[in-house]
Write an enzyme that holds these catalytic residues in place. Structure first.
Site, PDB file in Angstrom:
ATOM      1  N   ASP A   8       0.883  -1.149   0.000  1.00 19.84           N
ATOM      2  CA  ASP A   8       0.000   0.000   0.000  1.00 19.84           C
ATOM      3  C   ASP A   8       0.937   1.219   0.000  1.00 19.84           C
ATOM      4  OD1 ASP A   8      -2.353   1.627   0.469  1.00 19.84           O
ATOM      5  OD2 ASP A   8      -1.614   1.831   2.525  1.00 19.84           O
ATOM      6  N   ASP A  10      -0.052   5.153   0.838  1.00 22.79           N
ATOM      7  CA  ASP A  10      -0.303   6.142   1.893  1.00 22.79           C
ATOM      8  C   ASP A  10      -0.199   5.490   3.269  1.00 22.79           C
ATOM      9  OD1 ASP A  10      -1.092   8.437   0.182  1.00 22.79           O
ATOM     10  OD2 ASP A  10      -2.829   7.211  -0.316  1.00 22.79           O
ATOM     11  N   GLY A  45      -7.490   3.810   3.240  1.00 19.14           N
ATOM     12  CA  GLY A  45      -7.522   2.689   2.304  1.00 19.14           C
ATOM     13  C   GLY A  45      -8.689   2.688   1.337  1.00 19.14           C
ATOM     14  N   ARG A  48     -11.735   7.774  -2.794  1.00 15.52           N
ATOM     15  CA  ARG A  48     -12.176   9.149  -2.520  1.00 15.52           C
ATOM     16  C   ARG A  48     -13.706   9.221  -2.449  1.00 15.52           C
ATOM     17  NH1 ARG A  48      -9.784  13.044  -6.894  1.00 15.52           N
ATOM     18  NH2 ARG A  48      -7.972  11.734  -6.501  1.00 15.52           N
ATOM     19  N   SER A 115      -5.320   5.083  -4.133  1.00 10.68           N
ATOM     20  CA  SER A 115      -5.196   6.495  -4.526  1.00 10.68           C
ATOM     21  C   SER A 115      -5.004   6.708  -6.020  1.00 10.68           C
ATOM     22  CB  SER A 115      -4.011   7.127  -3.789  1.00 10.68           C
ATOM     23  OG  SER A 115      -3.808   8.429  -4.273  1.00 10.68           O
TER      24      SER A 115
HETATM   25  C1  BG6 Z   1      -5.854   5.694   0.125  1.00  5.66           C
HETATM   26  C2  BG6 Z   1      -5.836   6.529   1.381  1.00  5.66           C
HETATM   27  O1  BG6 Z   1      -4.573   5.199  -0.113  1.00  5.66           O
HETATM   28  O2  BG6 Z   1      -6.274   6.479  -0.995  1.00  5.66           O
HETATM   29  C3  BG6 Z   1      -7.139   7.255   1.580  1.00  5.66           C
HETATM   30  O3  BG6 Z   1      -5.582   5.680   2.465  1.00  5.66           O
HETATM   31  C4  BG6 Z   1      -7.494   8.046   0.329  1.00  5.66           C
HETATM   32  O4  BG6 Z   1      -7.013   8.104   2.700  1.00  5.66           O
HETATM   33  C5  BG6 Z   1      -7.547   7.100  -0.856  1.00  5.66           C
HETATM   34  O5  BG6 Z   1      -8.733   8.694   0.492  1.00  5.66           O
HETATM   35  C6  BG6 Z   1      -7.909   7.777  -2.176  1.00  5.66           C
HETATM   36  O6  BG6 Z   1      -6.887   8.648  -2.536  1.00  5.66           O
HETATM   37  P1  BG6 Z   1      -6.981   9.754  -3.663  1.00  5.66           P
HETATM   38  O7  BG6 Z   1      -5.571  10.303  -3.731  1.00  5.66           O
HETATM   39  O8  BG6 Z   1      -7.361   9.062  -4.941  1.00  5.66           O
HETATM   40  O9  BG6 Z   1      -7.980  10.735  -3.250  1.00  5.66           O
HETATM   41 MG    MG Z   2      -2.609   3.231   3.541  1.00  5.66          MG
END
Ligand code: BG6
Ligand code: MG
Length: 214
Positions: A8, A10, A45, A48, A115
């Site tokens: 993972d 973030d 995880g 959005r 993300s």
């Molecule tokens: C995850 C994070 O990796 O990605 C979440 O843990 C985040 O907190 C999610 O909301 C979506 O990310 P992004 O950058 O596409 O908004």
């Molecule tokens: Mg994470």
């Protein structure tokens, strides 16, 4: 036998989880909703769009699909502002060393992140070259805890799920890894990541020896 590691991003490779939280808190505040660290464990995880739904449900606020898209765009603009100065020194301790070790010893490496900003962050942190496959929020349909992200990672690497280990800091991510039939090392507190096989505080605690013992 472990043949591949799926990470993972973030909260595992870099401390961007705190920027997500700050942006969500700021967005929630504009709607009169308060979110704390404990609630934030549910946001880690997941995609959005799912985060927006969880926050609105938490505050008992209703928004149209169009309004939700605007809220998501606002949150992402704040997040992008926060990461604008991120650079290679922001990678967590031990990450580059562990990835280098894995690569040198022939382990396959993939990213499995929810993300959509993952490719941008990997570039900024200068660690993109370690990942043979990058599965992120742009390439999956079902958010964690659905195992899709990790199964796609294993498939892209050509490794059976049972031979993969996932590194995760999110409850939803640990669940996703376990439902994918993979070994999961939690990065964080064992009291929170209860379904992980075991937990470490960060990748600085990982060695090839520990991996071989799995
Ligand atoms: C995850 C994070 O990796 O990605 C979440 O843990 C985040 O907190 C999610 O909301 C979506 O990310 P992004 O950058 O596409 O908004
Ligand atoms: Mg994470």
């Amino acid at each position: 036998m472990i043949q591949a590691c799926i990470f993972d991003m973030d909260g595992v490779l870099v401390s961007t989880e705190k920027y997500h939280f700050e942006a969500w808190q700021r967005l929630a505040a504009t709607l009169g909703i308060h979110i704390d660290e404990e609630f934030n464990e549910n946001l880690k995880g997941v995609s959005r769009a799912v985060c927006i739904d969880l926050i609105l449900a938490h505050g008992g606020v209703h928004k149209t699909e169009e309004e939700k898209r605007e809220l998501a765009a606002q949150k992402n603009a704040w997040f992008l502002e926060s990461i604008s100065h991120i650079n290679p020194v922001d990678v967590f301790p031990g990450v580059r060393e562990f990835l280098t070790q894995l690569q040198m010893h022939g382990y396959k490496i993939a990213l499995g992140s929810a993300s959509k900003n993952a490719p941008l962050l990997l570039e900024k942190l200068q660690i993109a070259q370690f990942f043979e496959a990058v599965i992120d929020g742009n390439s999956i349909e079902k958010a964690k805890p659905n195992p899709e992200v990790f199964l796609k990672g294993a498939e892209a690497l050509g490794v059976a799920p049972k031979n993969c280990v996932v590194f995760e800091d999110a409850i939803s991510g640990v669940q996703a890894a376990r439902s994918a039939g993979m070994y999961c090392i939690g990065v964080g507190s064992p009291a929170i990541l209860t379904q992980a096989n075991f937990c470490i505080q960060g990748l600085h605690e990982m060695t090839l020896e520990r991996l071989r013992e799995l």
